[in-house]
Design an enzyme around this catalytic site. Structure first.
Site, PDB file in Angstrom:
ATOM      1  N   ARG A  51      11.951   2.756   0.508  1.00 57.03           N
ATOM      2  CA  ARG A  51      12.151   3.679  -0.616  1.00 57.03           C
ATOM      3  C   ARG A  51      13.043   4.860  -0.252  1.00 57.03           C
ATOM      4  NH1 ARG A  51       5.713   3.861  -1.794  1.00 57.03           N
ATOM      5  NH2 ARG A  51       5.724   3.088   0.358  1.00 57.03           N
ATOM      6  N   ASN A  82      -6.442   8.381  -0.800  1.00 56.19           N
ATOM      7  CA  ASN A  82      -6.599   8.092   0.636  1.00 56.19           C
ATOM      8  C   ASN A  82      -5.452   8.736   1.408  1.00 56.19           C
ATOM      9  OD1 ASN A  82      -7.006   6.858   3.163  1.00 56.19           O
ATOM     10  ND2 ASN A  82      -5.802   5.056   2.548  1.00 56.19           N
ATOM     11  N   ARG A 141      32.240  29.876  18.796  1.00 48.49           N
ATOM     12  CA  ARG A 141      32.023  28.472  19.143  1.00 48.49           C
ATOM     13  C   ARG A 141      31.256  28.380  20.459  1.00 48.49           C
ATOM     14  NH1 ARG A 141      37.774  26.600  19.119  1.00 48.49           N
ATOM     15  NH2 ARG A 141      36.834  24.772  20.087  1.00 48.49           N
TER      16      ARG A 141
HETATM   17  C1  UD1 Z   1      -0.639   3.951   2.675  1.00 50.14           C
HETATM   18  C2  UD1 Z   1      -2.068   3.496   2.331  1.00 50.14           C
HETATM   19  C3  UD1 Z   1      -2.548   4.246   1.082  1.00 50.14           C
HETATM   20  C4  UD1 Z   1      -2.499   5.735   1.339  1.00 50.14           C
HETATM   21  C5  UD1 Z   1      -1.092   6.155   1.761  1.00 50.14           C
HETATM   22  C6  UD1 Z   1      -1.100   7.596   2.215  1.00 50.14           C
HETATM   23  C7  UD1 Z   1      -2.200   1.162   3.037  1.00 50.14           C
HETATM   24  C8  UD1 Z   1      -2.210  -0.245   2.608  1.00 50.14           C
HETATM   25  N1  UD1 Z   1      -2.068   2.078   2.085  1.00 50.14           N
HETATM   26  O1  UD1 Z   1       0.216   3.547   1.606  1.00 50.14           O
HETATM   27  O2  UD1 Z   1      -3.863   3.873   0.757  1.00 50.14           O
HETATM   28  O3  UD1 Z   1      -2.904   6.443   0.192  1.00 50.14           O
HETATM   29  O4  UD1 Z   1      -0.629   5.355   2.864  1.00 50.14           O
HETATM   30  O5  UD1 Z   1       0.187   8.039   2.436  1.00 50.14           O
HETATM   31  O6  UD1 Z   1      -2.341   1.439   4.222  1.00 50.14           O
HETATM   32  N2  UD1 Z   1       3.720   0.653   8.723  1.00 50.14           N
HETATM   33  C9  UD1 Z   1       3.794  -0.110   9.874  1.00 50.14           C
HETATM   34  N3  UD1 Z   1       3.839  -1.471   9.774  1.00 50.14           N
HETATM   35  C10 UD1 Z   1       3.774  -2.118   8.581  1.00 50.14           C
HETATM   36  C11 UD1 Z   1       3.689  -1.335   7.405  1.00 50.14           C
HETATM   37  C12 UD1 Z   1       3.658   0.047   7.514  1.00 50.14           C
HETATM   38  O7  UD1 Z   1       3.849   0.436  10.977  1.00 50.14           O
HETATM   39  O8  UD1 Z   1       3.797  -3.342   8.578  1.00 50.14           O
HETATM   40  C13 UD1 Z   1       3.694   2.126   8.843  1.00 50.14           C
HETATM   41  C14 UD1 Z   1       4.862   2.799   8.145  1.00 50.14           C
HETATM   42  O9  UD1 Z   1       5.940   2.966   9.042  1.00 50.14           O
HETATM   43  C15 UD1 Z   1       4.264   4.122   7.672  1.00 50.14           C
HETATM   44  C16 UD1 Z   1       2.771   3.830   7.547  1.00 50.14           C
HETATM   45  O10 UD1 Z   1       2.540   2.601   8.189  1.00 50.14           O
HETATM   46  O11 UD1 Z   1       4.447   5.152   8.601  1.00 50.14           O
HETATM   47  C17 UD1 Z   1       2.321   3.769   6.093  1.00 50.14           C
HETATM   48  O12 UD1 Z   1       3.076   2.820   5.392  1.00 50.14           O
HETATM   49  P1  UD1 Z   1       3.561   3.063   3.886  1.00 50.14           P
HETATM   50  O13 UD1 Z   1       4.324   1.876   3.475  1.00 50.14           O
HETATM   51  O14 UD1 Z   1       4.201   4.382   3.747  1.00 50.14           O
HETATM   52  O15 UD1 Z   1       2.131   3.055   3.129  1.00 50.14           O
HETATM   53  P2  UD1 Z   1       1.843   3.594   1.668  1.00 50.14           P
HETATM   54  O16 UD1 Z   1       2.335   2.602   0.688  1.00 50.14           O
HETATM   55  O17 UD1 Z   1       2.295   4.974   1.533  1.00 50.14           O
HETATM   56 CA    CA Z   2       3.536   6.480   2.749  1.00 44.93          CA
END
Ligand code: UD1
Ligand code: CA
Length: 459
Positions: free
Chosen positions: A17, A172, A336
């Protein structure tokens, strides 16, 4: 006894995103990457070890933390937050009796004093899992916390939620503390039956709570720290909060800000007491500003150090330089890298300096270029002086000793030494060394041709 805990930060996702070539977590807020902000907060709680789950652009992420004593675990393909944690199972299973604090990498605003009570509650209640939530005015994008019955809790991701469930305001946070043993036992039970087809870590909450394990919720009141930056507009909003936080902390230490909203101060900048900051000042990197300085509008200072009582007048840029007490720079000056301005010196209107030491009380007031030079004390550099430091191949040095007077419009062709107290007549082009106390004139003599104009007209 306090249980030991490990920290695990999830940072393998691309951050689609964000619409960027660069991994989301390396985008910065006030000079520091999003991931580093979160990891630094955790470090203050002194975990036994910190592990970061990496995948997308992992080399760049690992470089960001080189020398920080952090261990990296690779998640080869990114199949969800639970899948990310599974990649760490083997490492964590060696510490079965400990706890693990798991945090999403995109929480740059989280502070240690917000994390600490979560750990405390977890240990006090002896939970298998304690997670952080917050009551939000606008929980868009967050998983919602659902209390199924007294002991069963579930998190539903927004995209999987019904319209009714989306109305719930408890979100969450993305921060969890587990007993490692209980977590490892429950992880394989997570399925990917959801809209995204991913393994959600959040599913473990229902799995543990409905199997009779103790699950606690730590509802934080510090809602503003729970951001979960997903796109660049959310980053901009997070930066706004962080900026005000930084300015507030500096203001409470005795710095005056005339207009916080137009002032930009990077995270690692330090400012001394009784310094006054006008609107539109930008201070970047690890700059240190001394006490009782005044920074006028448009001062832009990068990785530089200012002593006490320094004045930076309007529209002035200073990069990787040092300025001693009571010096005055600007308006419209460009220092500089590696300009060292000694105390009481003045560098003024439209002067550019580079790799130069400029001695105590010396002055360069107008329209000059001084590069690769060593300028002594009480020197006067007249308007429009230019050090010709570049011969097309290499940069040459100009040495100007104490009390030298350089007349306006002079070119100093380097390499060159101008010895103590010498005078250079205005408009000179100096190509040879000048002795102490001498006067040099190096310009063609003025000629006057009488009635030249009227004669020309007659022709
Ligand atoms: C996640 C939570 C959601 C919470 C929100 C808070 C889950 C399924 N959902 O959603 O409940 O409210 O965070 O901000 O956990 N990442 C990995 N490997 C992966 C996928 C993600 O390392 O395969 C890491 C990403 O780099 C990131 C973090 O996990 O730093 C969270 O992933 P993101 O996709 O931002 O989760 P949200 O959709 O925001
Ligand atoms: Ca997130």
């Amino acid at each position: 006894m306090k249980r030991q805990f490990h920290a695990l930060v999830l940072a393998a996702g691309k951050g689609t995103r964000f619409k960027s070539e660069k991994i989301k977590l390396l985008h910065t807020l006030m000079g520091k990457s999003m991931l580093k902000m979160g990891v630094d907060s955790i470090s203050q709680l002194k975990p036994k070890m910190t592990h970061i789950i990496v995948g997308y652009q992992k080399e760049a992420l690992m470089e960001e933390f080189s020398g920080d004593g952090i261990s990296f675990i690779t998640q080869k393909s990114q199949l969800g937050t639970a899948h990310a944690v599974m990649a760490a199972s083997k490492t964590l299973s060696k510490y079965n009796e400990d706890d693990v604090l798991i945090m999403n990498g995109d929480l740059p605003l989280i502070r240690p004093h917000t994390l600490r009570p979560l750990l405390k509650q977890h240990q006090k209640q002896g939970n298998a899992l304690t997670f952080m939530s917050a009551e939000m005015d606008d929980p868009t994008g967050f998983g919602r916390v659902i209390y199924l019955d007294k002991n069963r809790i579930r998190i539903i991701e927004e995209r999987d939620a019904t319209t009714e469930q989306r109305k719930l305001k408890e979100g969450n946070a993305g921060i969890y503390v587990f007993k490692i043993k209980d977590m490892i036992a429950a992880l394989p039970k997570i399925l990917n039956k959801n809209k995204k087809g991913e393994y959600y870590l959040t599913d473990i909450i229902e799995i543990l709570s409905s199997s009779g394990k103790k699950v606690g919720v730590h509802k934080t009141t510090h809602v503003r720290e729970i951001v979960g930056v997903n796109d660049r507009f959310e980053l901009a909003k997070a930066v706004k909060i962080l900026r005000m936080r930084k300015i507030e902390s500096m203001a409470l230490k005795g710095v005056t800000f005339y207009d916080p909203a137009s002032t930009w101060i990077d995270f690692d900048v330090n400012i001394g007491r009784d310094t006054v900051i006008y609107p539109f000042v930008v201070l970047e990197g690890n700059s240190v500003i001394g006490k009782e300085c005044t920074l006028y509008p448009g001062a832009h200072i990068i990785n530089s150090r200012l002593g006490q009582g320094v004045k930076i007048l309007s529209s002035t840029m200073i990069e990787e330089s040092r300025i001693a007490d009571k010096a005055q720079i600007g308006p419209f000056t460009h220092l500089r890298p590696n300009s060292i301005i000694k105390s009481g010196a003045k560098v003024g209107n439209f002067v550019e300096m580079k790799n130069t030491v400029f001695g105590n009380r010396s002055k360069a007031g107008h329209l000059s270029y001084v590069g690769d030079s060593l300028v002594g004390k009480d020197v006067n550099i007249g308007a429009g002086t230019i050090t010709c430091n570049y011969d097309g191949v290499k940069k040459n040095k100009t040495i100007i000793d104490d009390r030298v007077f350089v007349g306006s419009g002079t070119q100093l062709v380097a390499p060159l030494k101008v010895r103590k107290g010498a005078y250079i007549a205005a408009g000179s082009t100096i190509t040879k060394d000048v002795s102490a106390e001498a006067l040099v004139v190096a310009r063609v003599k003025q000629r006057e041709i009488k009635d030249w104009v009227s004669k020309k007209k007659k022709k």
